[in-house]
Design an enzyme around this catalytic site. Sequence first.
Site, mmCIF file in Angstrom:
data_model
loop_
_atom_site.group_PDB
_atom_site.id
_atom_site.type_symbol
_atom_site.label_atom_id
_atom_site.label_comp_id
_atom_site.label_asym_id
_atom_site.label_seq_id
_atom_site.Cartn_x
_atom_site.Cartn_y
_atom_site.Cartn_z
ATOM 1 N N HIS A 90 0.866 -1.180 0.000
ATOM 2 C CA HIS A 90 0.000 0.000 0.000
ATOM 3 C C HIS A 90 0.903 1.231 0.000
ATOM 4 O O HIS A 90 1.883 1.289 0.743
ATOM 5 C CB HIS A 90 -0.896 0.018 1.238
ATOM 6 N N TYR B 183 -8.082 6.765 8.295
ATOM 7 C CA TYR B 183 -8.067 7.123 9.709
ATOM 8 C C TYR B 183 -8.926 8.375 9.862
ATOM 9 O O TYR B 183 -8.556 9.442 9.373
ATOM 10 C CB TYR B 183 -6.644 7.409 10.183
ATOM 11 N N PRO C 130 -2.599 0.279 18.855
ATOM 12 C CA PRO C 130 -2.450 -0.104 17.448
ATOM 13 C C PRO C 130 -2.524 1.049 16.452
ATOM 14 O O PRO C 130 -2.289 0.819 15.252
ATOM 15 C CB PRO C 130 -3.621 -1.071 17.231
ATOM 16 N N LYS D 47 2.688 -0.124 14.982
ATOM 17 C CA LYS D 47 4.091 -0.287 15.342
ATOM 18 C C LYS D 47 4.444 -1.615 16.004
ATOM 19 O O LYS D 47 5.613 -1.981 16.069
ATOM 20 C CB LYS D 47 4.501 0.852 16.312
ATOM 21 N N TYR E 105 5.242 5.997 9.828
ATOM 22 C CA TYR E 105 4.306 4.942 9.437
ATOM 23 C C TYR E 105 4.978 3.864 8.585
ATOM 24 O O TYR E 105 4.766 2.664 8.810
ATOM 25 C CB TYR E 105 3.121 5.547 8.682
#
Length: 397
Positions: A77, A205, A294, A298, A386
Site C-alpha cells: 500500500h 483514519y 495499534p 508499530k 508509518y
Amino acid sequence: MMTISIRTQVGILGAGPAGLQLAHLLQRAGIDSVVIDGRSREDIEGTVKAGILEAPAVEVLVDTDVVTRDYVETMRHDGIEFHFDGHAHRFDFPALTGKGVYLYPQHEVLKDQIKARVAAGVTPLFEHLADKVVDGSNGPMIVGKNAQGEAFEISADFVIGADGSMSIAREYVTGNKFSGMAREYPFGWYGILVEAPPSSEELIYSRSEEGFVLISTRDEHIQRMYFQCDPNMDVNAVTDEQIWDKLQAGVSTHELKRGPIFRKDVLKFRSYVHDSLRKNKVFLMGDAAHTVPPTGAKGLNLAFSDVLWLNRALREYYRSGSEQFLDSYQEDALKRIWKATNYSYMMTTMLHIAPDATDFDKKRQVADLYSHTESLAGQTYIAEGYVGWDYSADDWR
C-alpha cells in the site's frame, strides 16, 4: 514421571513473529535454538490478527528468505488517508519517503515463519507450556509441561522472553510481571470482521466529533473496521445497524460496503515499557518488553528491532566471546522503543477524542491535524514513522 531434558544454545519463549524470526536469523549464523509455545500450531496460525508491516520489516523477511519479494509486493500500500473537519488528506508514502507499507496480517506472517522453521528441520515445540525460568547449573533453564502432562526442562546459554504481554520471563528479570512504565487510555476500539469487498483502496483514519473510525482491510473478501468506544464496553451492546451507522458517520467521502459481520471484539489500549529488558542471561523482547496502542501500526515492527539487536549481540558472543553487544542491548533497543511509543501515543491522542475533552482540547486537536497535513515537514514526519525508520542493528543478512 521422567523429565524430558533438552540442551540448546538459545531457548526462546514464544512462537510469535519475534521469537520465530530470531530463531531463523540465529540458525543462519550456525547458532542452535529451541522455540516453545503453549499453544498448538493450529491455534497460532488460526488466530486472525491485524498486520501492517513496515518496509524495513518486509526487507528482513525477504532478505532472509522467509518470503519472496513477488509475494509481498501484492500486499503493498502506498498511502493512507486522514479524514477530519470535513476534509480528507492522503499521505503519499513513495513521494514522501520512497517507501510503502504492506498489509500483511500477523497470522499470515506466522504461517510463513513457521513454514520456514519446518523446512529448516527445526519445528517449534508447540503445546509446551512454560511455568517459569530458573537458574540452572549451566545457565538459565525453562521448565514446564507439554500437552501430555510430561515435565520438561530446557537448559540454555541464554533464554529469550518473546512470550507476549503476560510473559513469565518478566518475573525472572524483575520479580514482577507488571512492573514498568505505562499509560492507560480512556478509550478503545470496537472492531468487526465483515464479509465484503474493500470500501477503500487504502486505510482511512477518521477523526470526527463522534470519535475515531478506522477503515482497514484483510483481503478482497474480508474487511476489518473499528470505531472508538469505551474500553469496558459490552461487545453485544450495539446492533449491527448501529455499528454501521457509527462507522459510516466517520467516513463521509465513501459509502461503506456492507456484508455479514462474523466477528466483534473490543480492544483496550495501553502503552507500556517494562522496567528492565535483561537479567543475567535472560532477555526480553517484543510484547514481553513493551506494548503500544495499534493506531500507529508499530507493534510487530518494533519487535523486529529487538530481534535484530539480540541477533547481533548473540552472533558476536558466539563469534568472539565478546559480551559488548549483550551489555548494550537494553540501551540500544530502548531508543527505538521510546521513539515508537511516542509515535503511537501521538497518533492515538491526535485522532481520538477523550471522554473528558473540552472544546479547547478538540479545537487544538484539529489544529494539530492541520499542522501535520498542511506542512510538507508534518506530512513527512507522519509518513516516515508509518512506513518505518530503518533498523539500526546490522549483522542480520
